[in-house]
Design an enzyme around this catalytic site. Structure first.
Site, mmCIF file in Angstrom:
data_model
loop_
_atom_site.group_PDB
_atom_site.id
_atom_site.type_symbol
_atom_site.label_atom_id
_atom_site.label_comp_id
_atom_site.label_asym_id
_atom_site.label_seq_id
_atom_site.Cartn_x
_atom_site.Cartn_y
_atom_site.Cartn_z
ATOM 1 C CB ILE A 31 -0.898 -0.067 1.188
ATOM 2 C CG1 ILE A 31 -2.055 0.682 1.017
ATOM 3 C CG2 ILE A 31 -0.188 0.532 2.417
ATOM 4 C CD1 ILE A 31 -3.296 0.784 1.953
ATOM 5 C CD GLN A 94 7.508 -9.359 11.374
ATOM 6 O OE1 GLN A 94 8.674 -10.016 12.016
ATOM 7 N NE2 GLN A 94 6.721 -10.169 11.083
ATOM 8 C CG HIS A 100 5.716 -9.258 5.237
ATOM 9 N ND1 HIS A 100 5.195 -9.573 6.564
ATOM 10 C CD2 HIS A 100 6.229 -8.271 5.034
ATOM 11 C CE1 HIS A 100 5.798 -8.546 7.203
ATOM 12 N NE2 HIS A 100 6.363 -7.714 6.166
HETATM 13 P P1 5GP Z 1 7.051 -4.846 7.177
HETATM 14 O O1 5GP Z 1 7.552 -3.614 7.804
HETATM 15 O O2 5GP Z 1 6.527 -5.564 8.285
HETATM 16 O O3 5GP Z 1 8.345 -5.718 6.817
HETATM 17 O O4 5GP Z 1 6.379 -4.533 5.926
HETATM 18 C C1 5GP Z 1 4.846 -4.505 5.873
HETATM 19 C C2 5GP Z 1 4.259 -3.684 4.843
HETATM 20 O O5 5GP Z 1 3.068 -4.024 4.814
HETATM 21 C C3 5GP Z 1 4.743 -2.321 4.667
HETATM 22 O O6 5GP Z 1 5.722 -2.210 3.541
HETATM 23 C C4 5GP Z 1 3.295 -1.737 4.536
HETATM 24 O O7 5GP Z 1 3.368 -0.635 3.656
HETATM 25 C C5 5GP Z 1 2.569 -2.647 4.025
HETATM 26 N N1 5GP Z 1 1.040 -2.513 4.413
HETATM 27 C C6 5GP Z 1 0.681 -2.420 5.724
HETATM 28 N N2 5GP Z 1 -0.670 -2.213 5.775
HETATM 29 C C7 5GP Z 1 -1.190 -2.691 4.460
HETATM 30 C C8 5GP Z 1 -2.514 -2.845 3.937
HETATM 31 O O8 5GP Z 1 -3.342 -2.739 4.451
HETATM 32 N N3 5GP Z 1 -2.440 -3.119 2.696
HETATM 33 C C9 5GP Z 1 -1.211 -3.434 2.041
HETATM 34 N N4 5GP Z 1 -1.225 -3.655 0.479
HETATM 35 N N5 5GP Z 1 -0.025 -3.199 2.352
HETATM 36 C C10 5GP Z 1 0.126 -2.880 3.691
#
Ligand code: 5GP
Ligand code: ZN
Length: 114
Positions: A31, A94, A100
C-alpha cells in the site's frame, strides 16, 4: 488468526491489489510502495515471521520464493533485477506480524540498508 491484517487480506476480507496467488501463497501490491514494483508475498496460513515457517514448513518458504520469481517475470523486472527482503522482529523493522517477503524492483536500489 483473528485480528491479523494479512490473514484478512489472504482470505479476501480486506481488499488488496492481488497480482498472483496459489493455493498456499498470495502476492499483492504494498500500500506504500518503496519502488516502482513493490509486492508482498505472504502465506495464506498465519505464521508470525519467515524463520517460523522455515522451522515447520520449509517447502512453503520455497513456494513463496517461487511466486516472487513468477511476479518478477510478470512485472518485467526479471532482466533488470530485484530484491527480496524479509524483515523479522523489532530490529529487522517488521511492522506486520504475519510472515511476508517484499519483492522490490524497477529502479536501482541502494545498499547497505540504513
Ligand atoms: P514490514 O515493515 O512488516 O516488513 O512490512 C509491512 C508492509 O506492509 C509495509 O511495507 C506496509 O506498507 C505494508 N502494509 C501495511 N498495511 C497494509 C495494507 O493494509 N495493505 C497493503 N497492501 N499493504 C500494507
Ligand atoms: Zn495472519
Amino acid at each position: 488468526m483473528s485480528d491479523c491484517l494479512f490473514c484478512a487480506i489472504a482470505s479476501g476480507g480486506i481488499p488488496a491489489d492481488v497480482v498472483a496467488s496459489t493455493d498456499r501463497v498470495v502476492a499483492f501490491r504494498d500500500i506504500q510502495p518503496q519502488a516502482p514494483v513493490h509486492v508482498l508475498i505472504i502465506p495464506r496460513a498465519h505464521h508470525d515471521d519467515v524463520p517460523s515457517i522455515a522451522d515447520v514448513d520449509p517447502t512453503l518458504v520455497a513456494e513463496m520464493f517461487a511466486l516472487a520469481a513468477q511476479v518478477a517475470r510478470a512485472e518485467g523486472i526479471d532482466a533488470t533485477g530485484s530484491r527480496l527482503v524479509t524483515n523479522t522482529g523489532a530490529d529487522g523493522g517488521q511492522t506486520v506480524p504475519h510472515a511476508h517477503v517484499h519483492l522490490l524492483g524497477g529502479r536501482r536500489l541502494s545498499w547497505p540498508p540504513g
